[in-house]
Design a protein around this motif. Structure first.
Motif, short mmCIF file in Angstrom:
data_model
loop_
_atom_site.label_atom_id
_atom_site.label_comp_id
_atom_site.label_asym_id
_atom_site.label_seq_id
_atom_site.Cartn_x
_atom_site.Cartn_y
_atom_site.Cartn_z
N ILE A 65 -14.25 -56.70 -15.43
CA ILE A 65 -14.17 -57.36 -16.73
C ILE A 65 -12.81 -57.00 -17.33
N TYR A 66 -12.30 -57.87 -18.20
CA TYR A 66 -10.99 -57.70 -18.81
C TYR A 66 -11.08 -57.87 -20.32
N PHE A 67 -10.33 -57.06 -21.05
CA PHE A 67 -10.32 -57.11 -22.51
C PHE A 67 -9.08 -56.38 -23.00
N PHE A 68 -8.82 -56.44 -24.30
CA PHE A 68 -7.66 -55.78 -24.89
C PHE A 68 -8.10 -54.68 -25.84
N ASP A 69 -7.33 -53.58 -25.84
CA ASP A 69 -7.58 -52.51 -26.81
C ASP A 69 -6.94 -52.90 -28.15
N PRO A 70 -7.09 -52.10 -29.20
CA PRO A 70 -6.55 -52.49 -30.50
C PRO A 70 -5.02 -52.51 -30.56
N ASN A 71 -4.36 -52.02 -29.53
CA ASN A 71 -2.90 -52.02 -29.48
C ASN A 71 -2.34 -53.22 -28.70
N GLY A 72 -3.23 -54.02 -28.14
CA GLY A 72 -2.81 -55.16 -27.34
C GLY A 72 -2.63 -54.85 -25.87
N HIS A 73 -3.04 -53.66 -25.42
CA HIS A 73 -2.96 -53.32 -24.00
C HIS A 73 -4.18 -53.92 -23.29
N LEU A 105 4.59 -43.94 -32.82
CA LEU A 105 6.00 -43.76 -33.19
C LEU A 105 6.27 -44.47 -34.51
N PRO A 106 6.02 -43.79 -35.63
CA PRO A 106 6.10 -44.47 -36.93
C PRO A 106 7.50 -44.91 -37.34
N ASN A 107 8.55 -44.34 -36.78
CA ASN A 107 9.91 -44.71 -37.19
C ASN A 107 10.55 -45.76 -36.29
N GLN A 108 9.82 -46.22 -35.30
CA GLN A 108 10.34 -47.25 -34.39
C GLN A 108 9.90 -48.63 -34.85
N GLY A 109 10.58 -49.65 -34.37
CA GLY A 109 10.20 -51.03 -34.68
C GLY A 109 8.81 -51.35 -34.15
N ALA A 110 8.33 -52.51 -34.52
CA ALA A 110 6.99 -52.93 -34.10
C ALA A 110 6.90 -52.97 -32.57
N MET A 111 5.69 -52.68 -32.08
CA MET A 111 5.46 -52.75 -30.64
C MET A 111 5.67 -54.18 -30.17
N GLY A 112 6.20 -54.31 -28.98
CA GLY A 112 6.38 -55.62 -28.37
C GLY A 112 5.97 -55.54 -26.91
N ARG A 113 6.17 -56.64 -26.22
CA ARG A 113 5.88 -56.66 -24.80
C ARG A 113 6.95 -57.51 -24.12
N ASP A 114 7.06 -57.38 -22.84
CA ASP A 114 8.02 -58.14 -22.05
C ASP A 114 7.61 -59.61 -22.09
N GLU A 115 8.39 -60.43 -22.75
CA GLU A 115 8.04 -61.84 -22.91
C GLU A 115 8.06 -62.61 -21.59
N ASN A 116 8.69 -62.06 -20.57
CA ASN A 116 8.75 -62.72 -19.27
C ASN A 116 7.63 -62.31 -18.32
N TYR A 147 1.08 -44.70 -22.94
CA TYR A 147 1.39 -45.97 -23.55
C TYR A 147 1.71 -45.74 -25.02
N ARG A 148 2.30 -46.71 -25.64
CA ARG A 148 2.52 -46.65 -27.08
C ARG A 148 1.28 -47.20 -27.78
N CYS A 149 1.01 -46.69 -28.96
CA CYS A 149 -0.09 -47.22 -29.77
C CYS A 149 0.40 -47.47 -31.19
N ILE A 150 -0.36 -48.27 -31.91
CA ILE A 150 -0.03 -48.59 -33.30
C ILE A 150 -0.50 -47.48 -34.23
N ASP A 151 -1.71 -46.96 -33.96
CA ASP A 151 -2.34 -45.95 -34.81
C ASP A 151 -3.08 -44.97 -33.90
N ALA A 152 -2.61 -43.73 -33.83
CA ALA A 152 -3.18 -42.76 -32.90
C ALA A 152 -4.66 -42.49 -33.19
N LYS A 153 -5.02 -42.33 -34.44
CA LYS A 153 -6.43 -42.03 -34.79
C LYS A 153 -7.33 -43.20 -34.40
N GLN A 154 -6.92 -44.41 -34.76
CA GLN A 154 -7.71 -45.59 -34.41
C GLN A 154 -7.85 -45.71 -32.88
N THR A 155 -6.78 -45.44 -32.17
CA THR A 155 -6.79 -45.55 -30.71
C THR A 155 -7.75 -44.53 -30.10
#
Length: 179
Positions: A122-130, A67-78, A11-19
């Motif tokens: 149980i269900y929850f989200f990680d710091p990347n929104g997964h 991926l520091p040079n890519q745009g912000a992470m997103g998700r499939d809006e549909n 998966y993609r993450c925002i911050d590898a160390k934090q993840t």
């Protein structure tokens, strides 16, 4: 060809160390490996990345790319947020409840436990929104046999009608809970 197992899921993450720190702290995973490149080996594209690998148990590996040079992470809006998720198995209801308490103690919102008859989750989200699910199996061999006996009938009916077949309605008759 015979697939032996899933080598890793990435998966993609925002911050590898934090993840890595989050998965070690909350899910008890071991940090296995880090790979970093300035160029993507498979495509040759110049795109620096940090690729981290975590032990998800029983030979399963969970990986992330920062991926520091890519745009912000997103998700499939549909696709609703509850659909795409990673479900991880734990050994007992007590472990499930302890994980819930640990997450909630640090302010992480948790849904459940949800009773799916053959497992509780149980269900929850990680710091990347997964979205993550922790599940413990509670089904009996008889329940699993009943589901196995109707799986193709259910799939074929769904393919024709796009309406939920009722072959296994007994699963949610007690819980009133769907997916």
């Amino acid at each position: 060809m015979h697939i032996k197992k899933i080598h890793h899921v990435a998966y993609r993450c925002i911050d590898a160390k934090q993840t890595v720190e989050w998965y070690v702290k909350y899910l008890g995973m071991d940090f296995l490996l880090a790979i970093a490149e300035d160029q993507v080996p498979s495509t040759g594209a110049p795109d620096p990345y940090m690729h981290v690998f975590l032990d998800a148990g029983a030979g399963n590996v969970l990986a992330f790319f920062e991926l520091p040079n890519q745009g912000a992470m997103g998700r499939d809006e549909n696709t609703p947020a509850w659909v795409q998720h990673l479900a991880l198995e734990v050994g007992s209801v007590d472990e499930l409840l302890a994980a819930k308490a640990r997450l909630e103690a640090d302010g992480i919102g948790v849904i459940g436990p949800t009773n799916h008859t053959i497992f509780k989750s149980i269900y929850f989200f990680d710091p990347n929104g997964h979205r993550l699910e922790l599940a413990v199996n509670t089904g009996t061999p008889e329940m699993m046999d009943k589901l196995d006996a109707v799986k193709w009938d259910m799939l074929n009916e769904w393919a024709e009608t796009r309406k939920a077949p009722q072959h296994a309605a007994w699963m949610h008759a007690r819980t009133g809970v769907a997916a």
